[in-house]
Write an enzyme that holds these catalytic residues in place. Structure first.
Site, PDB file in Angstrom:
ATOM      1  N   HIS A 232     -33.530  18.752 -24.897  1.00 53.57           N
ATOM      2  CA  HIS A 232     -32.685  17.920 -24.016  1.00 53.57           C
ATOM      3  C   HIS A 232     -33.417  16.856 -23.188  1.00 53.57           C
ATOM      4  O   HIS A 232     -33.442  16.933 -21.952  1.00 53.57           O
ATOM      5  CB  HIS A 232     -31.860  18.808 -23.073  1.00 53.57           C
ATOM      6  CG  HIS A 232     -32.557  19.991 -22.462  1.00 53.57           C
ATOM      7  ND1 HIS A 232     -33.747  19.894 -21.782  1.00 53.57           N
ATOM      8  CD2 HIS A 232     -32.219  21.312 -22.427  1.00 53.57           C
ATOM      9  CE1 HIS A 232     -34.110  21.093 -21.352  1.00 53.57           C
ATOM     10  NE2 HIS A 232     -33.200  21.966 -21.741  1.00 53.57           N
ATOM     11  N   ASP A 305     -27.005  22.260 -26.254  1.00 53.25           N
ATOM     12  CA  ASP A 305     -27.318  23.067 -25.064  1.00 53.25           C
ATOM     13  C   ASP A 305     -26.037  23.724 -24.528  1.00 53.25           C
ATOM     14  O   ASP A 305     -25.824  23.796 -23.309  1.00 53.25           O
ATOM     15  CB  ASP A 305     -28.014  22.248 -23.960  1.00 53.25           C
ATOM     16  CG  ASP A 305     -28.742  23.151 -22.961  1.00 53.25           C
ATOM     17  OD1 ASP A 305     -28.776  24.383 -23.167  1.00 53.25           O
ATOM     18  OD2 ASP A 305     -29.275  22.619 -21.970  1.00 53.25           O
TER      19      ASP A 305
END
Ligand code: DOR
Ligand code: ZN
Ligand code: ZN
Length: 425
Positions: A232, A305
């Site tokens: 991320h 995520d």
């Protein structure tokens, strides 16, 4: 059992195919791909107007199983994945107990096989108990079926331990998957440091908290020769560091999430806890840099995520709310929006969702090659729909995209030739 998929636009980036093709599936395996296949089949699917892509691969999901099944479990999480067009996912080890043992790894694999709607590939801890002190038993965990090592959620602060992790993991040809944040710089921050945080009176997390940690990880990968995957990326600096690392020949890959390339910290206004995650939503300049990284290949994968939390864990004052949002069922339309907005082309986005992530975790998925397992997603790229909480398959509803008008959706998802999701239209 024979399934014939006809007249769809097949996009298979690994084989550089983008053409109207028919696909024949026999007993769960792709046995033929050609411009026109005429044969008897038990199921003939007319895919006119649809995209036929490899089943999507999400290398960053939190399934919360074992231990926090009130948020999600392997059954609900893989159902949500199937509904999102995802056929393979890698699940993070910050469960309860954490996945630092063969017992947990085997439990996840067995439960997913018996009751899941997607392939599940566990990621194991870097450190025992995720405490950042002693390395986990990497060899045994790899033997058990893990595809990488990560202490996602709790960055590894100790540089020496991380050095050994790179060296050790590389002897098993496994990647170190890093949640790169310097916790001393994060401090008690709860959103991006900047004018919005100042206006809201919330403590900020500066970009340097991420960039400094990303720089250390890249240097450790360079120093040890090990393989790094950065989770991320949310800052301009992180994207630049990965780009420079690649240019120097460092073995580094990275992912971006739909929320980090779609939203800025403006989404936090109103103290919206469904816009709270680690790393936080950043500035427009950062979003632009992530777009540039997706376009030029610096960013290797789009990953969700997916971080389910209960309503009670989000319905509290901003600073006290848990970090993270769900993502499996919004992955595809938010990714297709990148094409609509001219950031990347259709082949690039499908590649970011299929063969490139599959390569990072070393799984034989993400392509429609003859002989491959028939994990296939049929996508209607034109379908307009509203992202409504009531329609979600995930147990948790913590998303900032509630009520959004979406375009593009999976209409049918096949896992080894078996339909695991079909959208009611
Ligand atoms: O926002 C996040 N949520 N970031 C993490 O690193 C962990 C995750 C979680 O497990 O909820
Ligand atoms: Zn993380
Ligand atoms: Zn995570």
């Amino acid at each position: 059992m024979k399934i014939l998929i006809k007249n769809g636009r097949m996009i298979d980036p690994a084989n550089q195919i983008d053409a109207i093709q028919d696909i024949l599936v026999e007993n769960g395996i792709i046995t033929s791909v050609a411009a026109a296949i005429n044969t008897e089949a038990e199921d003939i699917i007319d895919a006119s107007g649809l995209l036929i892509t490899p089943g999507l691969v999400d290398i960053h999901t939190h399934l919360r199983d074992p231990g926090q099944e009130y948020k999600e479990d392997i059954i609900s999480g893989t159902r949500a994945a199937a509904a999102g067009g995802i056929t393979s996912l890698a699940c993070m080890p910050n469960t309860s107990p954490v996945n630092d043992s063969l017992a947990i790894t085997k439990y996840i694999i067995a439960k997913a096989k018996e009751e899941g709607s997607a392939n599940v590939f566990p990621i194991a801890c870097i450190s025992k108990g995720m405490k950042g002190e002693v390395l986990a038993e990497m060899g045994e965990l790899k033997e058990g079926g893990c595809v990488g090592f990560s202490d996602d959620g709790v960055p590894v602060s100790n540089g020496e331990l991380m050095r050994r992790a790179f060296e050790y993991a590389d002897t098993f040809a496994m990647p170190i998957i890093s949640h790169a944040e310097d916790l001393s710089l994060v401090g008690t921050g709860c959103m991006n440091e900047g004018s919005v945080a100042t206006e809201l009176g919330l403590k900020g997390i500066p970009w340097v908290a991420e960039d400094a940690a990303t720089a250390r990880e890249i240097m450790l990968a360079e120093f040890t020769g090990g393989r790094l995957h950065v989770c991320h990326v949310s800052t301009k600096g992180s994207v630049d560091l990965v780009r420079q690392g690649k240019a120097r020949g460092v073995r580094v890959s990275c992912e971006a999430t739909p929320h980090h390339f779609t939203l800025t910290d403006e989404a936090v206004r109103g103290y919206n806890t469904n816009a709270k995650m680690n790393p936080p939503l950043r500035s427009q300049e950062d979003v632009d840099a992530i777009h540039a990284g997706l376009a030029d290949g610096t960013i290797d994968a789009i990953a969700t995520d997916h971080a389910p939390h209960h309503y009670d864990e989000k319905n509290v004052e901003f600073a006290a709310a848990m970090n993270g949002i769900i993502g499996l069922e919004s992955l595809l339309p938010l990714s297709l929006k990148l094409v609509e907005d001219g950031v990347v082309n259709m082949n690039q986005v499908i590649s970011l969702l299929t063969d490139r992530p599959a390569r990072i975790i070393g799984i034989d998925r993400g392509t429609l090659s003859v002989g491959a397992v028939a994990d296939i997603t049929l996508i209607d790229p034109q379908l307009e729909w509203e992202f409504a909480l009531e329609g979600l398959h995930s147990k948790s509803k913590n998303t900032p995209f509630s009520g959004w008008k979406m375009k593009g959706a999976a209409v049918r998802t096949l896992l080894a030739g078996k339909t695991v999701f079909e959208r009611s239209l």
